[in-house]
Motif scaffolding. Structure first.
Motif, PDB file in Angstrom:
ATOM      1  N   ALA A 115      -3.093  -3.237  19.554  1.00  0.00           N
ATOM      2  CA  ALA A 115      -3.507  -4.455  20.256  1.00  0.00           C
ATOM      3  C   ALA A 115      -2.863  -5.683  19.610  1.00  0.00           C
ATOM      4  O   ALA A 115      -2.553  -6.663  20.273  1.00  0.00           O
ATOM      5  CB  ALA A 115      -5.025  -4.590  20.235  1.00  0.00           C
ATOM      6  N   HIS A 116      -2.640  -5.597  18.283  1.00  0.00           N
ATOM      7  CA  HIS A 116      -1.958  -6.661  17.538  1.00  0.00           C
ATOM      8  C   HIS A 116      -0.853  -6.027  16.709  1.00  0.00           C
ATOM      9  O   HIS A 116      -0.944  -4.879  16.301  1.00  0.00           O
ATOM     10  CB  HIS A 116      -2.942  -7.392  16.621  1.00  0.00           C
ATOM     11  N   PHE A 117       0.182  -6.798  16.461  1.00  0.00           N
ATOM     12  CA  PHE A 117       1.276  -6.357  15.589  1.00  0.00           C
ATOM     13  C   PHE A 117       0.946  -6.875  14.194  1.00  0.00           C
ATOM     14  O   PHE A 117       0.902  -8.086  13.973  1.00  0.00           O
ATOM     15  CB  PHE A 117       2.597  -6.927  16.105  1.00  0.00           C
ATOM     16  N   VAL A 118       0.679  -5.968  13.246  1.00  0.00           N
ATOM     17  CA  VAL A 118       0.232  -6.363  11.911  1.00  0.00           C
ATOM     18  C   VAL A 118       1.237  -5.889  10.875  1.00  0.00           C
ATOM     19  O   VAL A 118       1.596  -4.713  10.836  1.00  0.00           O
ATOM     20  CB  VAL A 118      -1.166  -5.762  11.603  1.00  0.00           C
ATOM     21  N   ILE A 119       1.651  -6.817  10.023  1.00  0.00           N
ATOM     22  CA  ILE A 119       2.566  -6.511   8.925  1.00  0.00           C
ATOM     23  C   ILE A 119       1.788  -6.697   7.630  1.00  0.00           C
ATOM     24  O   ILE A 119       1.184  -7.745   7.415  1.00  0.00           O
ATOM     25  CB  ILE A 119       3.770  -7.473   8.916  1.00  0.00           C
ATOM     26  N   SER A 120       1.797  -5.679   6.771  1.00  0.00           N
ATOM     27  CA  SER A 120       1.197  -5.799   5.444  1.00  0.00           C
ATOM     28  C   SER A 120       2.321  -6.000   4.438  1.00  0.00           C
ATOM     29  O   SER A 120       3.359  -5.337   4.515  1.00  0.00           O
ATOM     30  CB  SER A 120       0.407  -4.536   5.087  1.00  0.00           C
ATOM     31  N   LEU A 121       2.111  -6.927   3.514  1.00  0.00           N
ATOM     32  CA  LEU A 121       3.125  -7.256   2.517  1.00  0.00           C
ATOM     33  C   LEU A 121       2.677  -6.747   1.149  1.00  0.00           C
ATOM     34  O   LEU A 121       1.492  -6.842   0.805  1.00  0.00           O
ATOM     35  CB  LEU A 121       3.344  -8.774   2.486  1.00  0.00           C
ATOM     36  N   GLU A 122       3.624  -6.229   0.367  1.00  0.00           N
ATOM     37  CA  GLU A 122       3.299  -5.593  -0.914  1.00  0.00           C
ATOM     38  C   GLU A 122       2.515  -6.486  -1.865  1.00  0.00           C
ATOM     39  O   GLU A 122       1.585  -6.041  -2.499  1.00  0.00           O
ATOM     40  CB  GLU A 122       4.574  -5.096  -1.604  1.00  0.00           C
ATOM     41  N   ASP A 123       2.893  -7.730  -2.005  1.00  0.00           N
ATOM     42  CA  ASP A 123       2.247  -8.605  -2.989  1.00  0.00           C
ATOM     43  C   ASP A 123       1.040  -9.362  -2.437  1.00  0.00           C
ATOM     44  O   ASP A 123       0.513 -10.238  -3.111  1.00  0.00           O
ATOM     45  CB  ASP A 123       3.262  -9.601  -3.539  1.00  0.00           C
ATOM     46  N   VAL A 124       0.627  -9.031  -1.240  1.00  0.00           N
ATOM     47  CA  VAL A 124      -0.502  -9.726  -0.625  1.00  0.00           C
ATOM     48  C   VAL A 124      -1.638  -8.717  -0.508  1.00  0.00           C
ATOM     49  O   VAL A 124      -1.658  -7.890   0.398  1.00  0.00           O
ATOM     50  CB  VAL A 124      -0.116 -10.306   0.756  1.00  0.00           C
ATOM     51  N   LYS A 125      -2.575  -8.797  -1.452  1.00  0.00           N
ATOM     52  CA  LYS A 125      -3.626  -7.775  -1.551  1.00  0.00           C
ATOM     53  C   LYS A 125      -4.977  -8.232  -0.993  1.00  0.00           C
ATOM     54  O   LYS A 125      -5.792  -7.422  -0.634  1.00  0.00           O
ATOM     55  CB  LYS A 125      -3.820  -7.340  -3.008  1.00  0.00           C
ATOM     56  N   ASP A 126      -5.239  -9.539  -0.964  1.00  0.00           N
ATOM     57  CA  ASP A 126      -6.563  -9.971  -0.514  1.00  0.00           C
ATOM     58  C   ASP A 126      -6.481 -10.826   0.744  1.00  0.00           C
ATOM     59  O   ASP A 126      -5.444 -11.390   1.076  1.00  0.00           O
ATOM     60  CB  ASP A 126      -7.319 -10.713  -1.636  1.00  0.00           C
ATOM     61  N   LYS A 127      -7.591 -10.913   1.447  1.00  0.00           N
ATOM     62  CA  LYS A 127      -7.667 -11.622   2.721  1.00  0.00           C
ATOM     63  C   LYS A 127      -7.373 -13.112   2.563  1.00  0.00           C
ATOM     64  O   LYS A 127      -6.719 -13.705   3.401  1.00  0.00           O
ATOM     65  CB  LYS A 127      -9.027 -11.417   3.359  1.00  0.00           C
ATOM     66  N   LYS A 128      -7.828 -13.711   1.478  1.00  0.00           N
ATOM     67  CA  LYS A 128      -7.613 -15.141   1.253  1.00  0.00           C
ATOM     68  C   LYS A 128      -6.115 -15.463   1.199  1.00  0.00           C
ATOM     69  O   LYS A 128      -5.640 -16.390   1.842  1.00  0.00           O
ATOM     70  CB  LYS A 128      -8.303 -15.585  -0.037  1.00  0.00           C
ATOM     71  N   LYS A 129      -5.363 -14.660   0.459  1.00  0.00           N
ATOM     72  CA  LYS A 129      -3.913 -14.877   0.350  1.00  0.00           C
ATOM     73  C   LYS A 129      -3.232 -14.582   1.691  1.00  0.00           C
ATOM     74  O   LYS A 129      -2.343 -15.297   2.119  1.00  0.00           O
ATOM     75  CB  LYS A 129      -3.305 -14.016  -0.760  1.00  0.00           C
TER      76      LYS A 129
END
Length: 148
Positions: free
Chosen positions: A36-50
């Motif tokens: 439904a959404h295109f989501v990219i996870s980034l290696e150095d981004v571990k928490d929701k705030k960042k």
């Protein structure tokens, strides 16, 4: 929003650059989810705030990884299109671009035909060539577009 033609370049292990305060900061992609959404996870981004802090930043991908037909897409050429003319290959008519407007997933040129503004999609399928020196877009208009 990421245009469909560029989604295939975003895969696990590849790099993207985010424009953060005028600097292009590299991030390695750890995963990509389509649904439904295109989501990219980034290696150095571990928490929701960042993650939330990075939302809305412009994303860049290395030019050398992009196919040439995508590099020459109207959206990717930094030019003032309102200084250009369009020549329709079918009719041979020439039109001045009054201005351009960004619509969801589509850049549109506004031309005037019989005192009426007409929207012309500036996309790879309609543009046959671009003459940057003379500021001319050679296009093949779809049948009936000038009658809309």
């Amino acid at each position: 929003m990421i245009e469909d033609q560029f989604k295939s370049y975003l895969r696990k292990g590849s790099f993207v650059f985010l424009d953060i305060n005028g600097s292009k900061v590299p991030y390695r992609i750890s995963s990509v989810e389509e649904g439904a959404h295109f989501v990219i996870s980034l290696e150095d981004v571990k928490d929701k705030k960042k993650s939330d802090a990075l939302g809305g930043h412009e994303i860049f991908i290395p030019l050398e990884t992009v196919k040439s037909r995508h590099q020459h897409s109207p959206k990717n050429i930094k030019a003032k299109w309102d200084e250009y003319k369009i020549i329709d290959q079918r009719s041979g008519e020439t039109f001045d671009i009054l201005r351009t407007e960004e619509f969801p997933q589509q850049l549109m040129a506004i031309i005037v035909v019989d005192e009426k503004e007409i929207l012309i999609p500036l996309n790879d399928q309609l543009i046959t060539s671009i003459d940057k020196e003379n500021k001319i877009l050679h296009m093949e208009f779809p049948e009936g577009i000038l009658e809309l």
